[in-house]
Design a protein around this motif. Structure first.
Motif, PDB file in Angstrom:
ATOM      1  N   THR A 166       0.858  -1.178   0.000  1.00 10.34           N
ATOM      2  CA  THR A 166       0.000   0.000   0.000  1.00 10.34           C
ATOM      3  C   THR A 166       0.898   1.233   0.000  1.00 10.34           C
ATOM      4  O   THR A 166       2.054   1.159   0.444  1.00 10.34           O
ATOM      5  CB  THR A 166      -0.893   0.048   1.244  1.00 10.34           C
ATOM      6  OG1 THR A 166      -0.060   0.193   2.409  1.00 10.34           O
ATOM      7  CG2 THR A 166      -1.738  -1.228   1.369  1.00 10.34           C
ATOM      8  N   PRO A 167       0.422   2.377  -0.486  1.00 10.22           N
ATOM      9  CA  PRO A 167       1.264   3.581  -0.451  1.00 10.22           C
ATOM     10  C   PRO A 167       1.739   3.926   0.958  1.00 10.22           C
ATOM     11  O   PRO A 167       2.904   4.306   1.143  1.00 10.22           O
ATOM     12  CB  PRO A 167       0.338   4.662  -1.026  1.00 10.22           C
ATOM     13  CG  PRO A 167      -0.596   3.915  -1.929  1.00 10.22           C
ATOM     14  CD  PRO A 167      -0.832   2.605  -1.231  1.00 10.22           C
ATOM     15  N   ASP A 168       0.870   3.798   1.952  1.00 14.19           N
ATOM     16  CA  ASP A 168       1.272   4.122   3.322  1.00 14.19           C
ATOM     17  C   ASP A 168       2.340   3.160   3.829  1.00 14.19           C
ATOM     18  O   ASP A 168       3.299   3.569   4.499  1.00 14.19           O
ATOM     19  CB  ASP A 168       0.055   4.090   4.249  1.00 14.19           C
ATOM     20  CG  ASP A 168      -0.849   5.301   4.066  1.00 14.19           C
ATOM     21  OD1 ASP A 168      -0.400   6.291   3.448  1.00 14.19           O
ATOM     22  OD2 ASP A 168      -2.005   5.249   4.533  1.00 14.19           O
ATOM     23  N   GLY A 169       2.172   1.866   3.539  1.00  8.21           N
ATOM     24  CA  GLY A 169       3.163   0.896   3.966  1.00  8.21           C
ATOM     25  C   GLY A 169       4.503   1.116   3.286  1.00  8.21           C
ATOM     26  O   GLY A 169       5.558   0.985   3.900  1.00  8.21           O
ATOM     27  N   PHE A 170       4.447   1.461   2.014  1.00  8.48           N
ATOM     28  CA  PHE A 170       5.658   1.744   1.251  1.00  8.48           C
ATOM     29  C   PHE A 170       6.402   2.928   1.868  1.00  8.48           C
ATOM     30  O   PHE A 170       7.608   2.885   2.109  1.00  8.48           O
ATOM     31  CB  PHE A 170       5.264   2.048  -0.188  1.00  8.48           C
ATOM     32  CG  PHE A 170       6.414   2.336  -1.111  1.00  8.48           C
ATOM     33  CD1 PHE A 170       7.158   1.317  -1.660  1.00  8.48           C
ATOM     34  CD2 PHE A 170       6.728   3.642  -1.447  1.00  8.48           C
ATOM     35  CE1 PHE A 170       8.216   1.584  -2.527  1.00  8.48           C
ATOM     36  CE2 PHE A 170       7.776   3.924  -2.307  1.00  8.48           C
ATOM     37  CZ  PHE A 170       8.521   2.888  -2.850  1.00  8.48           C
ATOM     38  N   ARG A 171       5.679   4.002   2.152  1.00  5.18           N
ATOM     39  CA  ARG A 171       6.276   5.212   2.727  1.00  5.18           C
ATOM     40  C   ARG A 171       6.868   4.928   4.114  1.00  5.18           C
ATOM     41  O   ARG A 171       8.003   5.306   4.415  1.00  5.18           O
ATOM     42  CB  ARG A 171       5.206   6.299   2.823  1.00  5.18           C
ATOM     43  CG  ARG A 171       5.663   7.588   3.488  1.00  5.18           C
ATOM     44  CD  ARG A 171       4.485   8.535   3.641  1.00  5.18           C
ATOM     45  NE  ARG A 171       3.958   8.927   2.348  1.00  5.18           N
ATOM     46  CZ  ARG A 171       4.365   9.991   1.665  1.00  5.18           C
ATOM     47  NH1 ARG A 171       5.292  10.781   2.174  1.00  5.18           N
ATOM     48  NH2 ARG A 171       3.842  10.284   0.499  1.00  5.18           N
ATOM     49  N   THR A 172       6.114   4.248   4.949  1.00  2.00           N
ATOM     50  CA  THR A 172       6.573   3.980   6.309  1.00  2.00           C
ATOM     51  C   THR A 172       7.793   3.072   6.318  1.00  2.00           C
ATOM     52  O   THR A 172       8.633   3.155   7.213  1.00  2.00           O
ATOM     53  CB  THR A 172       5.434   3.340   7.126  1.00  2.00           C
ATOM     54  OG1 THR A 172       4.301   4.201   7.105  1.00  2.00           O
ATOM     55  CG2 THR A 172       5.863   3.103   8.572  1.00  2.00           C
ATOM     56  N   GLY A 173       7.917   2.229   5.278  1.00  2.00           N
ATOM     57  CA  GLY A 173       9.049   1.320   5.211  1.00  2.00           C
ATOM     58  C   GLY A 173      10.394   2.015   5.154  1.00  2.00           C
ATOM     59  O   GLY A 173      11.418   1.415   5.467  1.00  2.00           O
ATOM     60  N   PHE A 174      10.426   3.298   4.771  1.00  2.00           N
ATOM     61  CA  PHE A 174      11.678   4.028   4.669  1.00  2.00           C
ATOM     62  C   PHE A 174      11.822   5.100   5.744  1.00  2.00           C
ATOM     63  O   PHE A 174      12.646   5.999   5.617  1.00  2.00           O
ATOM     64  CB  PHE A 174      11.783   4.667   3.279  1.00  2.00           C
ATOM     65  CG  PHE A 174      11.923   3.654   2.175  1.00  2.00           C
ATOM     66  CD1 PHE A 174      13.140   3.071   1.894  1.00  2.00           C
ATOM     67  CD2 PHE A 174      10.818   3.271   1.443  1.00  2.00           C
ATOM     68  CE1 PHE A 174      13.269   2.131   0.895  1.00  2.00           C
ATOM     69  CE2 PHE A 174      10.930   2.332   0.435  1.00  2.00           C
ATOM     70  CZ  PHE A 174      12.159   1.757   0.162  1.00  2.00           C
ATOM     71  N   ALA A 175      11.040   4.998   6.807  1.00  2.00           N
ATOM     72  CA  ALA A 175      11.040   6.031   7.845  1.00  2.00           C
ATOM     73  C   ALA A 175      12.403   6.205   8.503  1.00  2.00           C
ATOM     74  O   ALA A 175      12.727   7.287   8.975  1.00  2.00           O
ATOM     75  CB  ALA A 175       9.981   5.700   8.905  1.00  2.00           C
ATOM     76  N   HIS A 176      13.205   5.150   8.554  1.00  2.00           N
ATOM     77  CA  HIS A 176      14.498   5.226   9.231  1.00  2.00           C
ATOM     78  C   HIS A 176      15.667   5.282   8.247  1.00  2.00           C
ATOM     79  O   HIS A 176      16.817   5.111   8.653  1.00  2.00           O
ATOM     80  CB  HIS A 176      14.673   4.041  10.184  1.00  2.00           C
ATOM     81  CG  HIS A 176      13.751   4.097  11.367  1.00  2.00           C
ATOM     82  ND1 HIS A 176      13.796   5.112  12.305  1.00  2.00           N
ATOM     83  CD2 HIS A 176      12.747   3.277  11.752  1.00  2.00           C
ATOM     84  CE1 HIS A 176      12.860   4.897  13.223  1.00  2.00           C
ATOM     85  NE2 HIS A 176      12.210   3.803  12.907  1.00  2.00           N
ATOM     86  N   THR A 177      15.398   5.508   6.974  1.00  2.00           N
ATOM     87  CA  THR A 177      16.450   5.601   5.970  1.00  2.00           C
ATOM     88  C   THR A 177      16.745   7.068   5.687  1.00  2.00           C
ATOM     89  O   THR A 177      15.883   7.804   5.218  1.00  2.00           O
ATOM     90  CB  THR A 177      16.038   4.890   4.664  1.00  2.00           C
ATOM     91  OG1 THR A 177      15.688   3.530   4.953  1.00  2.00           O
ATOM     92  CG2 THR A 177      17.180   4.907   3.665  1.00  2.00           C
ATOM     93  N   ARG A 178      17.970   7.505   5.991  1.00  2.00           N
ATOM     94  CA  ARG A 178      18.352   8.908   5.804  1.00  2.00           C
ATOM     95  C   ARG A 178      18.695   9.199   4.359  1.00  2.00           C
ATOM     96  O   ARG A 178      18.354  10.251   3.818  1.00  2.00           O
ATOM     97  CB  ARG A 178      19.547   9.243   6.694  1.00  2.00           C
ATOM     98  CG  ARG A 178      20.004  10.695   6.577  1.00  2.00           C
ATOM     99  CD  ARG A 178      21.321  10.913   7.306  1.00  2.00           C
ATOM    100  NE  ARG A 178      21.218  10.595   8.728  1.00  2.00           N
ATOM    101  CZ  ARG A 178      22.263  10.502   9.547  1.00  2.00           C
ATOM    102  NH1 ARG A 178      23.489  10.674   9.069  1.00  2.00           N
ATOM    103  NH2 ARG A 178      22.093  10.226  10.823  1.00  2.00           N
ATOM    104  N   SER A 179      19.409   8.283   3.711  1.00  2.00           N
ATOM    105  CA  SER A 179      19.802   8.513   2.324  1.00  2.00           C
ATOM    106  C   SER A 179      20.044   7.185   1.624  1.00  2.00           C
ATOM    107  O   SER A 179      20.338   6.171   2.268  1.00  2.00           O
ATOM    108  CB  SER A 179      21.069   9.367   2.240  1.00  2.00           C
ATOM    109  OG  SER A 179      22.172   8.690   2.810  1.00  2.00           O
TER     110      SER A 179
END
Length: 252
Positions: A166-179
Motif C-alpha cells: 500500500t502507499p502508506d506501507g511503502f512510505r513507512t518502510g523508509f522512515a528510518h532511511t536517511r539517504s
C-alpha cells in the motif's frame, strides 16, 4: 494495521530481504519490508549487546527535498523549463519546489506520450524504449527515495505500485532511511516474452540509516515494458520495475 520497522539492528533495507526464493538469494520487498515478517508495534528486538529493547513506532518521514535544494536553483530551473515544454498536462508537476525525481518522471511520461505520435523532440533522451531509459528508471527510483518523494518512487513500479504493497506501507518502510544511492552494473541485452520486453539491471545499493549506520546491498532489478504494438498505452510503453532481488554485501 500499519507495518513498522526498527532502527539500527533491523533497518528498512534489511527488512527488504525477507522472503527466500530458494536459490540462495532473497526476494526484495521494495517498500523496505515484507508483510509476513513486519513486526507489530512495540515489538521487542535484541540490541547489538543482546539486551531486549522495545522500539517506538516509526516517525513520519519528512517531506520531499526540492530539486532546487538538490542540484541548485539554476540547474533545477533548466529541468523545469524542459518539463514544461514537453508536458501536455494543464498543471504539470514542473516546479523547482518539487523533487528532481518528480520533474524527471513527468519528462519521461511526456516523452512516452509524444513518442506514440511520431518523432521525439530533442529533449526526449534517452528514447523511452531504449536500454538507457530502463536504467534511468532505476536511477530515478533511488533519486526519489533519497529525496523522500515516495509517491514518485512508487510510480516506478507502475500505477499500482509494488506488488502487495500500500502507499502508506511503502512510505513507512523508509522512515528510518536517511539517504540512498545506487550504482549500476553492466547491463545485458533485453529479452522478449509474451508481448513484453524485459531487462535485468544489476545494482549496488548503499544506504545510511537515521542512526548513522551504513549498509550495502547487491542484486538485480527486472524492468518490463510492452512491445511496440498497436493499441499499447504510453504507460505500457514505458519501462517499469517488475521485480527485485537484493542481498547484503560486506561493509567497505
Amino acid at each position: 494495521m500499519t507495518k513498522r520497522n526498527h532502527a539500527g539492528l533491523l533497518s528498512p533495507l534489511m527488512l527488504m530481504l525477507a522472503a527466500c526464493n530458494g536459490g540462495g538469494e532473497q526476494q526484495a520487498a521494495p517498500s523496505g519490508q515484507s508483510a509476513a515478517d513486519a513486526p507489530p508495534a512495540k515489538a521487542a528486538v535484541e540490541t547489538a549487546s543482546g539486551t531486549p529493547a522495545t522500539t517506538a513506532p516509526a516517525a513520519a518521514p519528512a517531506g520531499p527535498r526540492s530539486c532546487a535544494a538538490e542540484i541548485g536553483q539554476q540547474a533545477a530551473d533548466r529541468r523545469v523549463a524542459v518539463c514544461r515544454n514537453l508536458s501536455p498536462a494543464t498543471h504539470p508537476p514542473c516546479n523547482a519546489a518539487n523533487s528532481c525525481a518528480m520533474i524527471e518522471n513527468e519528462i519521461a511520461r511526456s516523452c512516452a506520450l509524444l513518442g506514440k505520435d511520431g518523432a521525439l523532440p530533442a529533449d526526449c533522451r534517452p528514447a523511452p524504449d531504449s536500454k538507457a531509459a530502463a536504467i534511468a528508471v532505476v536511477k530515478l527510483y533511488y533519486s526519489a527515495l533519497d529525496a523522500g518523494d515516495y509517491d514518485t518512487a512508487w510510480l516506478q513500479w507502475g500505477e499500482n505500485g509494488p506488488p502487495k504493497q500500500t502507499p502508506d506501507g511503502f512510505r513507512t518502510g523508509f522512515a528510518h532511511t536517511r539517504s540512498t544511492r545506487v550504482a549500476i552494473g553492466a547491463v545485458g541485452d533485453a529479452e522478449g516474452a509474451a508481448g513484453s520486453i524485459y531487462l535485468t539491471v544489476p545494482v549496488t545499493v548503499e544506504a545510511t540509516l537515521d542512526t548513522g549506520a551504513s549498509q550495502r546491498f547487491g542484486g538485480d532489478y527486472v524492468l518490463r515494458r510492452v512491445n511496440n504494438v498497436d493499441g499499447a498505452s504510453a504507460d505500457q510503453l514505458r519501462w517499469h520495475i517488475t521485480s527485485a532481488k537484493l542481498r547484503p554485501l560486506p561493509a567497505r
